[in-house]
Design a protein around this motif. Structure first.
Motif, PDB file in Angstrom:
ATOM      1  N   ASN A  85     107.812   3.652 -85.282  1.00  0.00           N
ATOM      2  CA  ASN A  85     107.041   3.312 -84.091  1.00  0.00           C
ATOM      3  C   ASN A  85     107.945   3.244 -82.872  1.00  0.00           C
TER       4      ASN A  85
ATOM      5  N   VAL B  92      99.140   0.323 -85.081  1.00  0.00           N
ATOM      6  CA  VAL B  92     100.142   0.141 -86.140  1.00  0.00           C
ATOM      7  C   VAL B  92     100.842  -1.201 -85.958  1.00  0.00           C
TER       8      VAL B  92
ATOM      9  N   ASP C 289     105.428   2.055 -90.801  1.00  0.00           N
ATOM     10  CA  ASP C 289     104.865   2.634 -89.573  1.00  0.00           C
ATOM     11  C   ASP C 289     104.303   4.031 -89.850  1.00  0.00           C
TER      12      ASP C 289
ATOM     13  N   PRO D 130      97.722   9.168 -79.377  1.00  0.00           N
ATOM     14  CA  PRO D 130      98.918   8.776 -80.124  1.00  0.00           C
ATOM     15  C   PRO D 130      99.479   7.403 -79.736  1.00  0.00           C
ATOM     16  N   ASP D 131      99.551   7.096 -78.447  1.00  0.00           N
ATOM     17  CA  ASP D 131     100.098   5.787 -78.062  1.00  0.00           C
ATOM     18  C   ASP D 131      99.167   4.655 -78.505  1.00  0.00           C
TER      19      ASP D 131
ATOM     20  N   THR E 216      95.825   9.031 -88.411  1.00  0.00           N
ATOM     21  CA  THR E 216      95.728  10.397 -87.909  1.00  0.00           C
ATOM     22  C   THR E 216      94.843  11.267 -88.786  1.00  0.00           C
TER      23      THR E 216
ATOM     24  N   PHE F 105     102.619  16.004 -84.363  1.00  0.00           N
ATOM     25  CA  PHE F 105     102.831  15.179 -85.554  1.00  0.00           C
ATOM     26  C   PHE F 105     102.972  16.173 -86.703  1.00  0.00           C
TER      27      PHE F 105
ATOM     28  N   ARG G 271      97.309   4.754 -81.243  1.00  0.00           N
ATOM     29  CA  ARG G 271      97.526   4.627 -82.688  1.00  0.00           C
ATOM     30  C   ARG G 271      98.749   3.773 -82.968  1.00  0.00           C
ATOM     31  N   TRP G 272      99.829   3.974 -82.164  1.00  0.00           N
ATOM     32  CA  TRP G 272     101.045   3.185 -82.371  1.00  0.00           C
ATOM     33  C   TRP G 272     100.793   1.708 -82.117  1.00  0.00           C
TER      34      TRP G 272
ATOM     35  N   TYR H   2     100.420   5.247 -89.516  1.00  0.00           N
ATOM     36  CA  TYR H   2     100.128   6.253 -88.491  1.00  0.00           C
ATOM     37  C   TYR H   2      99.539   7.509 -89.128  1.00  0.00           C
ATOM     38  N   HIS H   3     100.094   7.944 -90.254  1.00  0.00           N
ATOM     39  CA  HIS H   3      99.595   9.118 -90.972  1.00  0.00           C
ATOM     40  C   HIS H   3      98.138   8.906 -91.394  1.00  0.00           C
TER      41      HIS H   3
END
Length: 199
Positions: A99, A190, A160, A183-184, A168, A81, A186-187, A164-165
Motif C-alpha cells: 500500500n 485496504v 495489502d 485505485p486510490d 480489483t 495492476f 481501493r488502497w 487489493y487483488h
C-alpha cells in the motif's frame, strides 16, 4: 403651397422606401427551398468538420475513424495492476504489492466511508460477515478478524496485495469493484480493512 409640395415629396419618398423594403423582405423570404434557414453566419460554429468516432474515414488504411491506441500505451491517469486474476497472481500480489498510503486519521476516515458504502452490505459494518445482504439469505463472507479465506489462511493475515487483488477482481460471490472504486480509493479501503482485522 411650397411647404405642402415638400411634405408630399417626403411622404412619397418614405412610402417608396417602405414598399421597396417590404417587397425585398418578401422576395428574400419566399425562396424555393422551404426548409432554408436563410443566410448563415459562421456555420462552422455549429456544423463540425471533425469526424465522429463511428463514421468511415478515408484518412486511415482500415477506413475507421476510431483507431486502436498503439501497443503498450496507457491512458493518462490509469494505474496498471499487472497481476492476473488467478491464484498465482493473487499470491504474487501478496508478496510484491504494498500500500502506498499511510494509515493517517484522514485516510482511515476515507477508507471507513468507502467501506461502509461499498463493502458493508455484505461484510457488515465491523467486517464480521453479517451485512444486510447476509440477513436476506445470501452466503456470509468470512469475518476479517476470526474467519478463514477460501484461498487459504486466516482473514486477519491478509496482506495489502491480497486485499487489493480481491477488491480489483472479486472472489467467489463477490464481484469486482474496479469500476466502482478508483485505485486510490481501493488502497484506502485496504487500510480500513486492516483496522477491522484487529477487532
Amino acid at each position: 403651397m411650397t411647404e405642402n409640395i415638400l411634405a408630399m415629396n417626403k411622404f412619397k419618398i418614405l412610402s417608396i422606401i417602405a414598399v421597396v423594403t417590404v417587397v425585398s423582405v418578401l422576395l428574400t423570404a419566399c425562396g424555393k427551398d422551404k426548409r432554408s434557414t436563410g443566410w448563415e453566419y459562421a456555420p462552422n460554429m455549429y456544423e463540425h468538420i471533425a469526424y465522429d468516432p463511428d463514421q468511415p474515414n478515408t484518412n486511415f488504411k482500415d477506413g475507421k475513424t476510431a483507431q486502436l491506441p498503439p501497443a503498450g500505451t496507457i491512458p493518462i491517469g490509469f494505474v496498471r495492476f499487472d497481476y492476473p486474476n488467478t491464484k498465482e497472481g493473487y499470491e504474487r500480489a501478496s508478496v510484491e504489492v504494498v500500500n502506498k498510503y499511510i494509515a493517517t486519521k484522514q485516510s482511515l476516515a476515507d477508507g471507513k466511508i468507502l467501506f461502509e458504502h461499498f463493502c458493508s452490505p455484505c461484510h457488515g459494518i465491523q467486517g464480521q460477515g453479517d451485512g444486510l445482504v447476509v440477513q436476506h439469505g445470501f452466503p456470509a463472507p468470512p469475518s476479517y478478524s476470526k474467519g478463514n479465506s477460501s484461498r487459504g489462511g486466516a482473514m486477519k493475515d491478509l496482506t495489502d496485495g491480497k486485499i487489493y487483488h480481491t477488491i480489483t477482481y472479486g472472489l467467489n460471490a463477490m464481484g469486482s469493484y474496479a469500476s466502482q472504486l478508483a485505485p486510490d480509493e481501493r488502497w484506502k479501503v485496504v487500510l480500513y480493512v486492516h483496522q477491522l482485522q484487529k477487532l
